[in-house]
Design an enzyme around this catalytic site. Structure first.
Site, PDB file in Angstrom:
ATOM      1  N   GLU A 143       0.812  -1.224   0.000  1.00 37.02           N
ATOM      2  CA  GLU A 143       0.000   0.000   0.000  1.00 37.02           C
ATOM      3  C   GLU A 143       0.845   1.272   0.000  1.00 37.02           C
ATOM      4  OE1 GLU A 143      -0.374  -2.689   1.802  1.00 37.02           O
ATOM      5  OE2 GLU A 143      -2.434  -3.034   2.431  1.00 37.02           O
ATOM      6  N   LYS A 180      -1.862 -10.919  23.697  1.00 35.54           N
ATOM      7  CA  LYS A 180      -2.501 -10.205  24.810  1.00 35.54           C
ATOM      8  C   LYS A 180      -2.595 -11.137  26.007  1.00 35.54           C
ATOM      9  CE  LYS A 180      -4.340  -7.612  21.211  1.00 35.54           C
ATOM     10  NZ  LYS A 180      -4.503  -8.224  19.893  1.00 35.54           N
ATOM     11  N   TRP A 206       0.591  -6.579  26.828  1.00 33.79           N
ATOM     12  CA  TRP A 206       1.020  -7.042  25.509  1.00 33.79           C
ATOM     13  C   TRP A 206       2.391  -7.694  25.558  1.00 33.79           C
ATOM     14  CZ3 TRP A 206       0.064  -2.563  21.507  1.00 33.79           C
ATOM     15  CH2 TRP A 206      -1.316  -2.426  21.329  1.00 33.79           C
TER      16      TRP A 206
HETATM   17  P1  ADP Z   1       1.102  -8.497   3.187  1.00 34.10           P
HETATM   18  O1  ADP Z   1       0.415  -7.453   4.038  1.00 34.10           O
HETATM   19  O2  ADP Z   1       0.145  -9.258   2.387  1.00 34.10           O
HETATM   20  O3  ADP Z   1       2.115  -9.330   3.940  1.00 34.10           O
HETATM   21  P2  ADP Z   1       3.093  -6.643   2.335  1.00 34.10           P
HETATM   22  O4  ADP Z   1       4.328  -7.209   1.800  1.00 34.10           O
HETATM   23  O5  ADP Z   1       2.588  -5.396   1.762  1.00 34.10           O
HETATM   24  O6  ADP Z   1       1.991  -7.723   2.151  1.00 34.10           O
HETATM   25  O7  ADP Z   1       3.275  -6.513   3.891  1.00 34.10           O
HETATM   26  C1  ADP Z   1       3.420  -5.322   4.593  1.00 34.10           C
HETATM   27  C2  ADP Z   1       3.621  -5.630   6.040  1.00 34.10           C
HETATM   28  O8  ADP Z   1       4.854  -6.315   6.246  1.00 34.10           O
HETATM   29  C3  ADP Z   1       3.707  -4.433   6.945  1.00 34.10           C
HETATM   30  O9  ADP Z   1       2.443  -3.915   7.279  1.00 34.10           O
HETATM   31  C4  ADP Z   1       4.426  -5.012   8.156  1.00 34.10           C
HETATM   32  O10 ADP Z   1       3.547  -5.718   9.005  1.00 34.10           O
HETATM   33  C5  ADP Z   1       5.363  -6.007   7.530  1.00 34.10           C
HETATM   34  N1  ADP Z   1       6.700  -5.411   7.414  1.00 34.10           N
HETATM   35  C6  ADP Z   1       7.283  -4.894   6.330  1.00 34.10           C
HETATM   36  N2  ADP Z   1       8.534  -4.470   6.602  1.00 34.10           N
HETATM   37  C7  ADP Z   1       8.745  -4.720   7.914  1.00 34.10           C
HETATM   38  C8  ADP Z   1       9.831  -4.501   8.809  1.00 34.10           C
HETATM   39  N3  ADP Z   1      10.974  -3.970   8.412  1.00 34.10           N
HETATM   40  N4  ADP Z   1       9.668  -4.865  10.100  1.00 34.10           N
HETATM   41  C9  ADP Z   1       8.520  -5.421  10.530  1.00 34.10           C
HETATM   42  N5  ADP Z   1       7.465  -5.663   9.735  1.00 34.10           N
HETATM   43  C10 ADP Z   1       7.570  -5.317   8.441  1.00 34.10           C
END
Ligand code: ADP
Length: 548
Positions: free
Chosen positions: A330, A439, A444
């Site tokens: 997104e 939770k 958390w």
């Molecule tokens: P999906 O939501 O289907 O897995 P995306 O590849 O767009 O597809 O995923 C985005 C999500 O990946 C983010 O909202 C986050 O939760 C996670 N994410 C991406 N980069 C990181 C990061 N460096 N550290 C932690 N989480 C990450």
């Protein structure tokens, strides 16, 4: 008062023209298993013109969707730029989606043409009869005759089709706000949702990708694009490379650690990008058979949290710097990148590098608590991360009108579903996805913190933590461990790992439940699939050791 500046649209056709002329000597190379097939940006320009002519001949016009079902290779790179440059919309299909999801996204996007790699034909052939809007299939790197076409679908050979075309094309000037490409989320936490990028968003995003504050690669670099072109807008690498003149190295289907390392030994990329799972595999490969990889000056890793142990291993054993970045489909996907401030060193520098990093000026960010209030950026207060900006989606693609998941947007901000904190100087630390946070007794526990810590133990190859129901505390963590070769699973090992965590967590956070598994289930883009792990637990498929 109006400015005197020219109102030149930020179009990908302009980028293609620039790359194929002023950066014409830079190259895209694709690994063949033994060497590379190379194409200059100049040739990319003529190939793009041929593909655009061919697509126009098949009836594709402005706004029509052209899909790809391909590995990362030269032909995919051509489609990536030629399709939007001609005003059509590129839809890179995720070849690893579950069949129903693949069919759903192709029909939802109303793809009219699909460019398919020959090696993927057997898989694609199963989907084709269900793709309702596809009229043409173009087979690259393979035998078009091998595909049986359903009625109403014509199959073409990429090579033959392009050979018959002129090598120039009058790329149109189009509104910079029009659709250039679309990508569906990989469905880690729900059904895939469509995001549509514009020429303008991709252009601005590419400028940020090549900024030294972000990935910062230049025409000195050879950029190894391991992240699939179908995952999250390919992290912006293709357009950023065309803009900077950086050379691109494509691994094609050779994505296992062994073949990747062989390719690196020959091609010596200076820059690479992929999710942590890939780098975990590469580390294991290097441990089995050491190799100099210091030609990599930077490796961008994101998509899920990078375990600090992985960053240290790359830096200290192999002299390779991991740059941690956060983003989403997104968000085009560049959100934040963890360059430490210039005046810090040692442990303080490392602490910054573990974070998800700082946002560029074009990405506004805020943290919102459950009650809807915006929490301060004091480095402690937790909230859901919300972002907005010119390359952040404002909605999901909804061809029939209406809106898809409107609750993901809050007053013009995108709700990321990620929970974190931001320091006064702007560094983001993500604690967890809101769906994954555990939770326990009203407090958390971060599944990511537990995973990162336990992956620092020398016997652990991978660890994924999920919350499981608990009568007393509502939820407690269950740690699923993949051990390195030679380590013994069982209660003793679990006890040792719990002991290893004892000085890193509060006592009430220490997990009692442990399970040893052969492999952490992965999503279509190589992230830990906690949905599947939860289902395995619910189905009683995991043997759980509970420590007293
Ligand atoms: P999906 O939501 O289907 O897995 P995306 O590849 O767009 O597809 O995923 C985005 C999500 O990946 C983010 O909202 C986050 O939760 C996670 N994410 C991406 N980069 C990181 C990061 N460096 N550290 C932690 N989480 C990450």
């Amino acid at each position: 008062m109006l400015s005197t500046m020219q109102d030149e649209p930020l179009s990908l056709a302009t980028l293609l023209r620039y790359a194929s002329t002023f950066r014409g000597d830079s190259v895209v190379s694709t690994w063949t298993g033994t060497g590379v097939r190379t194409m200059t940006f100049r040739e990319l320009g003529t190939e793009s013109a041929r593909l655009a002519n061919a697509l126009r001949g098949l009836g594709i016009g402005v706004g029509d969707r052209v899909a790809t079902f391909m590995w990362n290779n030269n032909e995919h790179m051509v489609a990536y730029i030629a399709v939007p440059a001609m005003g059509a919309v590129l839809h890179a299909l995720n070849i690893r989606l579950f069949p129903e999801q693949l069919v759903y996204v192709a029909n939802h996007a109303e793809d009219q043409v699909v460019i398919v790699d020959g090696t993927l034909l057997p898989m694609f052939a199963q989907y084709l009869p269900n793709l309702k809007t596809v009229r043409h299939v173009i087979v690259a790197n393979g035998d078009a005759a091998a595909l049986e076409a359903p009625e109403g679908v014509q199959v073409h050979s990429y090579t033959e089709l392009l050979a018959a075309q002129p090598d120039t094309y009058d790329f149109p000037v189009i509104d910079e706000r029009s659709a250039a490409a679309m990508c569906y989320t990989s469905g880690t936490t729900g059904d895939p949702k469509g995001v549509v990028y514009s020429h303008r968003s991709n252009w601005l995003h590419a400028m940020q990708v090549i900024s030294p504050n972000s990935m910062g690669f230049t025409d000195f670099d050879k950029v190894l694009a391991i992240v699939p072109l179908f995952h999250a807008n390919a992290w912006g690498l293709p357009y950023a490379a065309l803009m900077s003149g950086a050379n691109v190295l494509m691994p094609d289907r050779f994505l296992q650690p062994g073949p990747l390392l062989e390719m690196m030994a020959v091609e010596k990329p200076t820059f690479a990008a992929a999710v942590p799972t890939i780098w975990g595999g590469v580390l294991a490969g290097l441990a089995a058979q050491p190799q100099d990889i210091s030609h990599l000056r930077t490796v961008v890793v994101g998509g899920s949290a990078v375990p600090p142990a992985m960053m240290h291993a790359f830096q200290e054993k192999y002299g390779v710097r991991i740059l941690h970045a956060w983003g989403m489909t997104e968000t085009s996907p560049l959100g934040s990148v963890s360059h430490p401030p210039v005046d810090v060193s040692g442990d303080e520098e490392w602490a910054y590098r573990y974070t998800q990093g700082r946002f560029p000026a074009t990405v506004q960010a805020r943290l919102v608590a459950d009650d809807g209030t915006v929490v301060p950026n004091d480095g402690e207060s937790l909230g859901e991360l919300q972002v907005r900006g010119p390359w952040i989606t404002g909605s999901y693609y909804a061809p029939d009108g209406g809106s898809v998941d409107p609750e993901k947007f809050d007053d013009g901000w995108l709700r990321t579903g990620d929970v974190g904190k931001i320091t006064p100087n702007g560094y983001l630390t993500l604690v967890d996805r809101s769906k994954d946070v555990i939770k326990s007794g009203g407090e958390w526990i971060s599944s990511v913190d537990l995973e990162n810590a336990v992956m620092g133990h020398p016997a652990v190859a991978e660890a994924a933590v999920i919350g499981v129901p608990d009568e007393k505390w509502d939820e407690r963590p269950l740690v699923a461990i993949v051990l390195k070769e030679g380590a013994e699973p069982g209660a003793d090992q679990a006890g040792e790992l719990r002991e290893f965590l004892a000085d890193k967590f509060a006592k009430w956070q220490l997990p009692e439940r442990w399970t040893f598994i052969a492999e952490v289930p992965k999503t279509s883009v190589g992230k830990f699939d906690k949905k599947r792990l939860r289902a395995q637990f619910a189905d009683g498929d995991l043997e759980v050791t509970t420590l007293g």
